[in-house]
Structures are given as structure tokens and as C-alpha cells.
Motif scaffolding. Structure first.
Motif, short mmCIF file in Angstrom:
data_model
loop_
_atom_site.label_atom_id
_atom_site.label_comp_id
_atom_site.label_asym_id
_atom_site.label_seq_id
_atom_site.Cartn_x
_atom_site.Cartn_y
_atom_site.Cartn_z
N ALA A 57 0.83 -1.20 0.00
CA ALA A 57 0.00 0.00 0.00
C ALA A 57 0.87 1.26 0.00
N PHE A 58 0.24 2.39 -0.12
CA PHE A 58 0.90 3.68 -0.05
C PHE A 58 1.71 3.77 1.24
N GLY A 59 2.96 4.22 1.13
CA GLY A 59 3.79 4.39 2.32
C GLY A 59 4.59 3.18 2.75
N ALA A 60 4.56 2.10 1.95
CA ALA A 60 5.28 0.87 2.32
C ALA A 60 6.76 0.92 1.93
N GLY A 61 7.20 1.98 1.27
CA GLY A 61 8.60 2.11 0.90
C GLY A 61 8.98 1.36 -0.36
N LYS A 62 8.04 1.23 -1.28
CA LYS A 62 8.28 0.44 -2.49
C LYS A 62 9.32 1.08 -3.42
N THR A 63 9.18 2.36 -3.69
CA THR A 63 10.10 3.03 -4.62
C THR A 63 11.51 3.10 -4.03
N ILE A 64 11.61 3.39 -2.75
CA ILE A 64 12.94 3.43 -2.11
C ILE A 64 13.58 2.05 -2.18
N ALA A 65 12.82 1.00 -1.92
CA ALA A 65 13.35 -0.36 -1.98
C ALA A 65 13.81 -0.70 -3.39
N LEU A 66 13.04 -0.33 -4.40
CA LEU A 66 13.41 -0.60 -5.79
C LEU A 66 14.72 0.10 -6.14
N CYS A 67 14.83 1.37 -5.76
CA CYS A 67 16.06 2.12 -6.04
C CYS A 67 17.25 1.57 -5.26
N GLY A 71 14.62 -2.78 -13.03
CA GLY A 71 13.66 -2.49 -11.99
C GLY A 71 12.49 -1.70 -12.56
N ILE A 72 11.28 -2.17 -12.32
CA ILE A 72 10.07 -1.52 -12.84
C ILE A 72 9.29 -0.94 -11.66
N ASP A 73 9.16 0.37 -11.64
CA ASP A 73 8.39 1.02 -10.59
C ASP A 73 6.94 1.15 -11.03
N GLU A 74 6.02 0.98 -10.10
CA GLU A 74 4.57 1.00 -10.38
C GLU A 74 4.24 0.05 -11.53
N HIS A 98 21.47 -12.03 -13.52
CA HIS A 98 20.35 -11.31 -14.14
C HIS A 98 19.15 -11.29 -13.21
N GLN A 99 18.60 -10.10 -13.01
CA GLN A 99 17.41 -9.94 -12.18
C GLN A 99 16.46 -8.95 -12.81
N ILE A 100 15.17 -9.27 -12.75
CA ILE A 100 14.13 -8.32 -13.08
C ILE A 100 13.23 -8.25 -11.85
N PHE A 101 12.98 -7.04 -11.39
CA PHE A 101 12.21 -6.87 -10.17
C PHE A 101 11.30 -5.65 -10.32
N ALA A 102 10.25 -5.65 -9.53
CA ALA A 102 9.27 -4.58 -9.66
C ALA A 102 8.66 -4.23 -8.32
N SER A 103 8.20 -2.99 -8.23
CA SER A 103 7.43 -2.56 -7.08
C SER A 103 6.08 -2.08 -7.60
N THR A 104 5.05 -2.27 -6.80
CA THR A 104 3.72 -1.93 -7.28
C THR A 104 2.71 -1.82 -6.16
N ASN A 105 1.64 -1.11 -6.44
CA ASN A 105 0.46 -1.16 -5.60
C ASN A 105 -0.26 -2.45 -5.94
N PRO A 106 -1.04 -2.99 -5.03
CA PRO A 106 -1.77 -4.22 -5.32
C PRO A 106 -2.71 -4.02 -6.51
N GLY A 107 -2.86 -5.07 -7.29
CA GLY A 107 -3.74 -5.01 -8.45
C GLY A 107 -4.78 -6.11 -8.41
#
Length: 187
Positions: free
Chosen positions: A35-45, A129-132, A155-164
Motif C-alpha cells: 500500500a501507499f507508504g510501504a517504501g516500495k520506490t525506495i526499496a526498488l532504487c 527495476g520496474i516502478d509502479e 540477471h534480475q528483473i524486479f518490480a514494485s507496485t500497488n496491489p492489483g
């Protein structure tokens, strides 16, 4: 996690266990959902910076569906909250390319120009890394994953996202088909 690089100490202080697990994961595919505020973008970066520091001369790509949304959020987070200036040897703002002092490069871009993405990472990419990621479609993921060809690095592909919704390809890929690690947090 504390990493010392070129007399610069980087300290990672996660705000929750899923965030820490996501950054530390060595899985070829992983997703951080929250959810909002879980630190997803910071973790991705932070994950992207870690892979770039752990493997000198690595090449990574951090993206969002559109380049405009990336500049206003993800790139800003990377520069202001994650990567110390002392680690940046060069920053080409026009191209969105950051070169670190160890020779690794991180390209920031959007998925809104498919022609440019076809030639992305001429020698291959080590990580993506894919944000949102909820904004993306499965073709975006497959095209990006096919660019993971840089030799000498994991090789790694990783993403952060809001639940869908369960109809989204990420739900099918990670929850239903279990094709990667999932880290889930609430705010």
C-alpha cells in the motif's frame, strides 16, 4: 546492510521486513507489493544501487510506464534519498544515464517509446527495476526480461507496485503461477 564503497558508507535501514527481503533477494524475478507508504520506490532504487555496487561495470535499467512519471518520482527518490552524490561519476540528465564511480551505469527511462526499447542496452542489461508495475502490460515485462543479457553478472528483473486485481498479469505470474518471489507489505 552496510556497504562501504570508495570511502562512502551506505546504510540500508528498511522500514519493514518485506522491504528488506525484497532488496536482499537474489531471485531472478521478484515483486514488492504494498500500500501507499510501504517504501516500495525506495526499496526498488536501493536494490538497483546494491546490484550496481556489488557488480562493478554492471548496467541496470529503472523504468516506469512513462518517462515523465519516472522523472517526477522514481529518479527523484534515487537521487535525493538513495544514492550518495559521492558515488556518481557522471549524470547525463538528457539521456537519464547515471555512471557510478565503479563503472556501473543506471539508465532511467519510460516504456512509452517501444522503438527505443528495442535497442536498449546494446551489450545487454544486468538488471531491470520496474516502478509502479501495475501500470505495465505483460508485453512490457517480456520485452524487458529479454534484454537481460549482460555477461558476468546475475540477471534480475524486479518490480514494485500497488496491489492489483487478480486479472492482472502480475497476479497471474507471481501469485497463481508462482514464477518469482513476492514480498508484500502494508503501510
Amino acid at each position: 546492510m552496510t556497504t562501504a564503497t570508495k570511502n562512502v558508507e551506505i546504510t540500508w535501514e528498511p522500514i519493514n521486513a518485506p522491504q528488506d527481503g525484497f532488496v536482499a533477494s537474489s531471485a531472478s524475478r521478484c515483486l514488492f507489493s504494498g500500500a501507499f507508504g510501504a517504501g516500495k520506490t525506495i526499496a526498488l532504487c536501493a536494490k538497483g544501487l546494491k546490484l550496481s555496487l556489488d557488480y562493478p561495470r554492471n548496467f541496470g535499467y529503472i523504468c516506469r510506464k512513462t518517462r515523465v512519471s519516472l522523472k517526477l518520482s522514481t529518479l527523484d527518490t534515487f537521487l535525493k534519498m538513495v544514492c550518495p552524490r559521492e558515488l556518481i561519476a557522471d549524470y547525463n540528465k538528457q539521456d537519464g544515464l547515471i555512471t557510478l564511480t565503479n563503472g556501473s551505469q543506471i539508465l532511467f527511462g519510460g516504456l512509452d517509446d517501444p522503438l527505443k526499447l528495442g535497442s536498449l542496452g546494446g551489450g545487454g542489461i544486468g538488471w531491470i527495476g520496474i516502478d509502479e508495475a501495475i501500470e505495465t502490460v505483460e508485453d512490457d515485462w517480456q520485452m524487458l526480461e529479454g534484454r537481460l543479457r549482460l555477461s558476468g553478472v546475475p540477471h534480475q528483473i524486479f518490480a514494485s507496485t500497488n496491489p492489483g486485481p487478480p486479472s492482472h498479469y502480475l497476479y497471474r505470474m507471481f501469485w497463481r503461477d508462482n514464477r518469482g518471489e513476492v514480498y508484500q507489505a502494508s503501510s
